[in-house]
Design a protein around this motif. Structure first.
Motif, short mmCIF file in Angstrom:
data_model
loop_
_atom_site.label_atom_id
_atom_site.label_comp_id
_atom_site.label_asym_id
_atom_site.label_seq_id
_atom_site.Cartn_x
_atom_site.Cartn_y
_atom_site.Cartn_z
N ARG A 41 0.97 -1.59 -0.36
CA ARG A 41 0.25 -0.09 -0.29
C ARG A 41 0.99 1.53 -0.07
NH1 ARG A 41 -1.88 -0.93 6.04
NH2 ARG A 41 -0.07 -1.23 6.99
N PRO A 42 0.33 2.07 -0.25
CA PRO A 42 1.79 3.66 -0.77
C PRO A 42 0.65 4.45 0.79
CG PRO A 42 -0.67 3.48 -2.63
CD PRO A 42 -0.53 2.52 -1.08
N TRP A 43 2.40 4.80 1.18
CA TRP A 43 2.57 5.67 2.63
C TRP A 43 2.53 7.40 2.22
CZ3 TRP A 43 6.19 3.03 6.05
CH2 TRP A 43 6.37 2.47 7.20
N TRP A 44 1.40 7.27 2.80
CA TRP A 44 1.89 9.10 2.69
C TRP A 44 0.86 10.08 4.27
CZ3 TRP A 44 5.05 11.38 -0.72
CH2 TRP A 44 5.10 12.74 -0.49
N PRO A 45 0.85 11.03 4.88
CA PRO A 45 0.77 11.85 5.98
C PRO A 45 -0.04 12.99 4.87
CG PRO A 45 2.41 12.82 4.39
CD PRO A 45 2.43 11.70 4.32
N ILE A 46 -2.44 12.13 5.42
CA ILE A 46 -2.79 12.56 5.16
C ILE A 46 -3.99 13.24 5.74
CG2 ILE A 46 -2.77 12.18 2.55
CD1 ILE A 46 -4.90 10.45 3.17
N PRO A 47 -4.68 14.48 6.23
CA PRO A 47 -5.19 14.23 7.34
C PRO A 47 -6.13 13.28 7.65
CG PRO A 47 -5.78 16.03 5.85
CD PRO A 47 -4.59 15.68 5.22
N TYR A 48 -6.82 12.53 6.88
CA TYR A 48 -7.90 11.69 6.72
C TYR A 48 -7.55 10.50 6.47
CZ TYR A 48 -7.70 13.28 2.23
OH TYR A 48 -8.00 13.82 0.84
N ASP A 49 -8.34 9.84 7.13
CA ASP A 49 -8.25 7.65 6.96
C ASP A 49 -8.90 7.90 5.71
OD1 ASP A 49 -8.81 6.43 10.55
OD2 ASP A 49 -7.11 7.05 9.29
N THR A 50 -7.94 7.49 4.88
CA THR A 50 -8.71 6.58 3.45
C THR A 50 -7.42 5.34 2.81
OG1 THR A 50 -9.97 8.57 2.98
CG2 THR A 50 -9.62 6.97 0.89
N ALA A 51 -8.52 4.13 3.38
CA ALA A 51 -7.56 2.89 2.92
C ALA A 51 -7.24 3.54 1.24
CB ALA A 51 -8.38 1.84 3.54
N PRO B 79 -16.53 1.14 1.55
CA PRO B 79 -16.62 0.08 2.16
C PRO B 79 -15.13 -1.41 2.28
CG PRO B 79 -16.43 -0.02 -0.01
CD PRO B 79 -16.12 1.74 0.34
N THR B 80 -14.40 -0.01 2.34
CA THR B 80 -12.74 -0.54 3.05
C THR B 80 -12.77 -0.81 4.21
OG1 THR B 80 -11.46 1.35 2.82
CG2 THR B 80 -11.80 0.69 0.77
N ASN B 81 -11.52 -1.75 4.55
CA ASN B 81 -11.08 -1.60 5.72
C ASN B 81 -9.35 -0.68 6.03
OD1 ASN B 81 -13.13 -3.01 6.66
ND2 ASN B 81 -12.43 -5.10 5.65
N PRO B 82 -9.40 -0.51 6.97
CA PRO B 82 -8.32 0.68 7.10
C PRO B 82 -6.95 -0.51 7.04
CG PRO B 82 -9.69 0.83 9.30
CD PRO B 82 -10.55 -0.04 8.62
N ASN B 83 -7.46 -1.53 7.35
CA ASN B 83 -5.51 -1.76 7.11
C ASN B 83 -5.50 -2.36 5.22
OD1 ASN B 83 -3.06 -2.64 8.40
ND2 ASN B 83 -3.18 -4.97 8.76
N ASP B 84 -6.58 -2.22 4.58
CA ASP B 84 -6.16 -3.22 3.23
C ASP B 84 -5.73 -2.93 2.93
OD1 ASP B 84 -10.18 -2.98 2.44
OD2 ASP B 84 -8.86 -3.77 3.72
N SER B 85 -4.53 -3.34 2.11
CA SER B 85 -3.40 -3.14 0.37
C SER B 85 -4.62 -2.22 -0.62
CB SER B 85 -2.96 -4.20 0.21
OG SER B 85 -4.19 -5.14 -0.27
N PHE B 86 -3.67 -1.89 -1.20
CA PHE B 86 -4.10 -1.36 -2.45
C PHE B 86 -4.96 -2.44 -3.30
CE2 PHE B 86 -3.58 2.06 -6.15
CZ PHE B 86 -4.22 1.45 -5.82
N GLU B 87 -4.80 -3.64 -3.25
CA GLU B 87 -5.22 -4.25 -4.14
C GLU B 87 -7.16 -5.08 -3.30
OE1 GLU B 87 -2.02 -6.71 -6.78
OE2 GLU B 87 -2.70 -7.60 -4.76
N GLN B 88 -6.70 -4.59 -2.34
CA GLN B 88 -7.57 -5.33 -1.82
C GLN B 88 -9.10 -4.01 -1.48
OE1 GLN B 88 -5.50 -5.67 2.50
NE2 GLN B 88 -6.22 -8.47 2.06
N ALA B 89 -8.41 -3.20 -1.01
CA ALA B 89 -9.43 -1.42 -1.29
C ALA B 89 -9.76 -1.54 -2.59
CB ALA B 89 -8.54 -0.37 -1.05
N VAL B 90 -9.47 -1.63 -3.86
CA VAL B 90 -9.78 -1.88 -5.54
C VAL B 90 -11.17 -2.98 -5.24
CG1 VAL B 90 -9.00 -2.76 -7.57
CG2 VAL B 90 -7.77 -1.21 -6.64
N GLU B 91 -10.49 -3.77 -4.52
CA GLU B 91 -11.81 -5.30 -4.57
C GLU B 91 -12.75 -4.55 -4.03
OE1 GLU B 91 -11.25 -7.78 -6.47
OE2 GLU B 91 -13.25 -8.19 -6.34
N ALA B 92 -12.59 -4.41 -2.83
CA ALA B 92 -13.90 -3.72 -1.46
C ALA B 92 -14.70 -2.64 -2.97
CB ALA B 92 -12.95 -2.82 -0.50
N TRP B 93 -13.60 -1.68 -3.30
CA TRP B 93 -15.07 -1.07 -4.10
C TRP B 93 -15.54 -1.96 -5.23
CZ3 TRP B 93 -16.79 3.07 -2.95
CH2 TRP B 93 -16.47 4.96 -2.02
#
Lengths: 154, 104
Positions: A41-51, B79-93
């Protein structure tokens, strides 16, 4: 060949640098994640939680150099003097753009060569940090900070 | 009437594709998520409103990219979970899009 041309158009210092492409293009991770050794996953400091965006220290209101230094300090790194390879140590480099804002990070491999994830483009290994330096249109700016930690430290 | 609607949708999709292409070209070299999501073309896509959602989901399916903030803004969902990987987040959407009947 086509990938090299594309990279060299974006990062002109690569044209006169010793580098090689070491991965296909992917948006799955970015340079900061790669510098920290992660590729999910990408890492970057942003002001809101968005997976899937992640920052070890949680939501951040700013993305200054200090925020990046603090982040890598939380991973066991400390600011050091130079980019020279030191056996037994891992090093990372932080680039900033013309506004002084972090724009890129690179990680030094055990061979002394640097590795970088270029945005959503390819990973490359490069002999020098200057290979990705350059102004806004043609590079990631300037390296301003090197950090190191002992190998094996988490 | 239906022909007019189809023509409108087609023009919207063409507009989306043009903006998405520019956004990807201008931001693919950035690691900064902030720079990606504050690109003017990204803003214009969000400004298209809810009609853009199916186009974004199809684009996400065909060529995964950083559409998460746009989708969250347009749908008011996550629909994502906080610890999702990029691929998991894509799949969730994409799963969300399928459950809403917005994509196949």
């Amino acid at each position: 060949m086509g990938d090299s041309i594309s990279l060299e158009l974006r990062y002109q210092s690569l044209r006169s640098s010793d580098y090689s492409i070491t991965s296909p293009r992917t948006p799955n991770y970015n340079c900061v994640a790669w510098a920290a050794g992660e590729d999910r996953r990408p890492w970057w400091p942003i002001p809101y939680d968005t997976a899937p965006y992640y920052w070890p220290l949680g939501e951040q209101e700013d993305e200054s150099l200090d925020v990046f230094i603090e982040c890598f300090q939380s991973l066991g790194y400390e600011v050091c003097d130079d980019e020279n390879f030191e056996p037994g140590f891992e090093k990372v480099a932080i680039y900033v753009d013309e506004d002084g804002m972090p724009s890129h990070m690179a990680r030094q491999l055990a061979s002394g060569v640097w590795t970088s994830k270029c945005g959503d483009l390819e990973d490359i290994s490069h002999q020098t940090l200057s290979a990705l330096e350059g102004d806004r249109s043609y590079g990631y700016g300037t390296v301003v900070c090197i950090m190191k930690r002992q190998m094996g430290e988490i | 009437m239906i022909a007019d609607i189809n023509e409108t949708i087609s023009k919207l999709e063409q507009n989306f594709n043009a903006l998405a292409g520019k956004w990807q070209s201008e931001t693919c070299g950035f690691s900064s998520i902030t720079k990606k999501i504050t690109n003017l073309n990204y803003y214009k896509i969000i400004a298209m409103g809810k009609p853009a959602i199916p186009f974004i989901l199809r684009s996400l399916k065909n060529q995964p990219d950083h559409w998460f903030v746009a989708l969250k803004a347009l749908t008011d969902r996550d629909p994502t979970n906080p610890n999702d990987s990029f691929e998991q987040a894509v799949e969730a959407w994409l799963n969300w899009g399928r459950s809403e009947g917005l994509i196949d």
